[in-house]
Structures are given as C-alpha cells and as structure tokens.
Design an enzyme around this catalytic site. Sequence first.
Site, PDB file in Angstrom:
ATOM      1  N   GLU A  42      39.572  34.591  47.292  1.00 11.53           N
ATOM      2  CA  GLU A  42      40.479  35.297  46.383  1.00 11.53           C
ATOM      3  C   GLU A  42      41.661  35.728  47.228  1.00 11.53           C
ATOM      4  O   GLU A  42      41.565  36.643  48.039  1.00 11.53           O
ATOM      5  CB  GLU A  42      39.756  36.490  45.743  1.00 11.53           C
ATOM      6  CG  GLU A  42      40.475  37.031  44.502  1.00 11.53           C
ATOM      7  CD  GLU A  42      41.589  38.006  44.840  1.00 11.53           C
ATOM      8  OE1 GLU A  42      42.754  37.548  44.926  1.00 11.53           O
ATOM      9  OE2 GLU A  42      41.307  39.191  45.035  1.00 11.53           O
TER      10      GLU A  42
ATOM     11  N   CYS B 205      45.535  43.361  43.765  1.00 11.67           N
ATOM     12  CA  CYS B 205      45.458  41.899  43.676  1.00 11.67           C
ATOM     13  C   CYS B 205      45.853  41.393  42.294  1.00 11.67           C
ATOM     14  O   CYS B 205      46.492  40.353  42.165  1.00 11.67           O
ATOM     15  CB  CYS B 205      44.042  41.424  44.006  1.00 11.67           C
ATOM     16  SG  CYS B 205      43.515  41.782  45.686  1.00 11.67           S
TER      17      CYS B 205
END
Length: 595
Positions: A292, A326
């Site tokens: 990620e 994020c």
Amino acid sequence: MAFWWPLLVLAAAYSLCRLLLFLIPPTVPSIDVDASDVLAKEDSFIYIPRKGKAAQTDKVQCYEPATMKYLGYFPALTPDEVKEHVAQARKAQKIWAKSSFKQRRQFLRVLLKYILEHQDLICEVSSRDTGKTMVDASLGEIMTTCEKITWLLDEGEKWLKPEYRSTGRSMLHKRAKVEFYPLGVVGAIVSWNYPFHNVFNPMLAAVFSGNAAVIKVSEHATWSGCFYFRIIQAALSAVGAPENLVHIITGFAETGQALVSSVDKIIFVGSPGVGRMIMQKASETLIPVTLELGGKDSFIVCEDVDLPNVVQVAIRAALQSSGQNCAGAERFYVHNDIYSAFVSQVVKIVKSICVGPPLSGRYDMGAICMIEHSEKLQNLVNDAIDKGAEIAVRGSFGNLGEDAVDQFFPPTVLVNVNHTMKIMQEEAFGPILPIMKFSSDEEAIKLANDSKFGLGCAVFSGNQKRAIKIASQLHCGVAAINDFASSYMCQSLPFGGVKDSGFGRFAGVEGLRACCLVKAVVEDRFWPYIKTMIPKPIQYPVSEHGFAFQELLVEALYGYSVWDRLRSLVNLVKMITEQNSTPAPAPGTRTKKRR
C-alpha cells in the site's frame, strides 16, 4: 393446531435465548498495561534531530514533533536480532495455529475492552508521537481499529472456514472446497501516520487467521508503537496465547530488509520507492507481498450537490491528520458552475482554522510529523505559484514553540492549478487543497485518471447514479460515493490500489484470506460407494480406441446442445460395454501395429 403449537413454543424459546445471549455481554477479563512512563512529563528537554541519512545510528531517537520534547530512544536491531525475533514467533505460531476461534475471539474482545476504556490514553500517545490532534487520533486510530475488531468478531470465522465450490461437469461425483491455513509468520513494515491502527491492522488479521506477526514500526513512530505493543502482549497473556506470538521490532532500512528475508509474507505501507525495494528483496525468497504505497486521490464535485455539506467533507478529507492520510483527498475537481461558490466557502472555513501543538491548547490541526517535510510542502506550493497558481487562503498559527516552528504547515488553498504543476502529480501528504475546474463528466474522469497513483476517489453528485457512473470509470482501488474514505470504515471491504499505489489488499475478506495458505481440496462425494476408476480404454497399456473414447467423453460433457451430449453419451456407453466384453490382449502384444 395441536401439531404446530409445540413448534411455535420451541421457536419462541429459541428466539428468546438468542435475544438474551445478545443482551448479556460475554465475560471479558480486564488487562493492566503500565503507562506510567508514557504520560506527559513537564521536565522533558528539547531534542534537535540531525537531518539526512547521517541521522541514522544504532539508536532510534524519539521526540514530539509538535514540541520537539525528547521521548527516549530504542535500539536499531541488527539482521541477526531480527532473525531471532522471527524464529521465536515461528515457534509460538506452531502452537497458536491449533487454537480455537473461540480463543481468538476472546483475544479480540480483551483488546476491544481495553481500547474502549483507554481511548484518551491511546489518542494522547499517538498525538505526542505524531503531532495529530486528539479528534484526528480518535477518527483514524480508535474508530478504524474498533471497526476491524468488531468485523472480525462478527464474520472472521465464517470467512476462514472451508468454502465449498462447484465441481463442474466432469467431477459431479466429487465435492470441491477451498481450505484456509495459516501461512506462518506474517511480517509488516508500517508507516508512522497512524501508529496505533497501523500496528493493529496487520496484527489482527494475522493473529486471527492463526499466524504469528512481526511488525517493524516506523522510525518516526517508534515510541508509540512500542507502548501499543504492551497492550497486545497483555491481551495475549490474558487468553493464554503462547509467548512471542507477536513482536515489535525497531530500526531503519537494514532492519526492514532483514524482516523481509525472514518471514512468510510481508505487508508494507509506505512510499513507491521503498515498495520496489521490498519487492526486490521478497523475490529472493518468493514470499507473497502486499503493498500500500499511498495515493493522490481525486475529489470530484458536480454542480448539483448540497454545497455546504460537501465543503465540510472536502476540508476534512484534505486536513485530517494534517493531510498525512493515505486515503486523503489531494486533487479537487469542481464543476465550473459552482467553482467560485465552492472556493468561497472553503476559504471561509480554512481561514478560521488554527494550527498548533495539539495537547497545548484547542487547535484544529496539529503538526507535520517528519522533519523537513514542511519544506517539501512549501516547495510544491512554490512550484504551483511559479506556474500560475494562486494562494486563495492559508490558516493561522497558534502559540508555537520556538524550536518546533518548522514542524508546522498552515492549511493552504490553491486555485488556478493545472496538471503541469507538481502539486497535481506528486503525493503531497500535507494540508494543501489544490482546486481545479471541469466542465463535463468526461473531462473530470480524464483529469482524475491522469495520475501515476490509483488508490481511491470520492465523487459527489445530487444524482447518485451519475456519481456511481463517474466513479466506475476511475482507475483506482477504492471509491466513495457522496462521501470520503467511507470504504475504509466498511472493514468487510478490501483496501488497496493500482499503479504506483501498489497491489494486493488488506482489510476485508480478501485481506484476511491473504494471510492464509489457500488450499484447493477435492474429495469423493459418495465415498466409498462411488470411487474414481480409470476407464478401460485409457488404462495402461492404452487401447487403440483411447483417443476415440476421449473424443466422445469431451462431447458428452461439453457438447453444444443436450442432444449432442446425449448422443455422445450413448456412443460412449456402447464403447465401454464393447471394451469390457473384449478379452484383454496378452502382455506385450498389441491388437494393431502403430507407426
């Protein structure tokens, strides 16, 4: 009626018992975690960290980014020390793999109880180590983690039980299923922006699926990560789990590389550059990798929205945790018809936002965690201004300590931006709202897809079908319709991206099963009455009619029509019957010479 009455009574009694079980909470032990050394100390001295790679030594130095107060240090583990941690975890995992789901659920309940009773402590520790406000910590640390725990309690066992699949036409006499076994030791290298959740997220999935977990915390959030580890240790002990099932390791790049080389799977949350190095290292042992790697999420606002509501969502999407998120929104595309009104309302709110040390007063936004990152953010703003953008507004600073000025960056709204500017291409990871116009849905889609990242998106429209249609054409891993990052709060859903945002998924069914060895199993449905028998035409030595038999078998199973399949089946039975009535040739002989 006499027949149905007992059944109704039994059904009512069963329902009542279920209701009582639901209303009566399970017995969950409390755990005691020593937090005396993490409570704020007024006599802490100011720490001035060294910059660049020269700062990396054999110790991880920790300090509060909002005040620069010194927190302490932790060892940077050597590769041999990392291997020893993994070896201990592997030994413990062999015991834990045999644990029941009942025991695993109790572990989750113990954690949940502690979290609910100590929200302020968990948030304060996160705030001190990363500079975020208590509200930001509650949203990003507490709610997300509690949601994951409750989802695992409700559904985790169901998704790890054997899953039966169809057998197809050729295996109707069989039963097909997928079984899920622990991989062994799951490693994770996690980022600093949400130190509590980023530790608990991979740990919960790994431990609930029967694995051990070894987690390297970021050098920028080591102090908090090591305290949160105490919570995990206490909860494991409370349910009788083996020692050393979960480990927290500290250090720099060398420590992380050693972890990748030692575990059975690696989960990495960080930058694309480091993600590529993780992949390269993982290729040496061919372990599965989940990456990620951040994003540049688009936030599309159509002209038919409830503007005041969307503006509030947009500001939260950009400024949550000082933009160090994020799944935060980094590119705002607003329809030309409402562009001026949108900017005006955003400016009004951002102008009222006050930035300062989150535990020193009532501030809306906290500090930037990483040293030198404010300078990078200002460079992105300067590049945009040089290319024609304008600053519409900036938030204000509160009472900043003299030594911590460089750790803060004001929320900044940029207008007249375009895709030649770095702010629309590079991940900022900071409190900047660049707002760009679009005139049609097609243009918005084209702009949103013009990025090397592909983590998430948010699309707003008064017509939900329109918003869904736009989102369906955006090349990214997660989408929120008339909301921001809502997909992450649905922990049944996978989380991850495409392109430079990485690959693989954590969270949800996919993330849970990604911690497992997925094994396909086929067994006889009617054992021992119907067993696998090799048909005589293809038994060794193979008959001269072997290929003809196979042709008929394929046609009987997969013919275009029912009649084609029935005709081939009749011919197949006829061939088998004739074969069974024909005496077998003597060993070493053939009925027909082959060339």
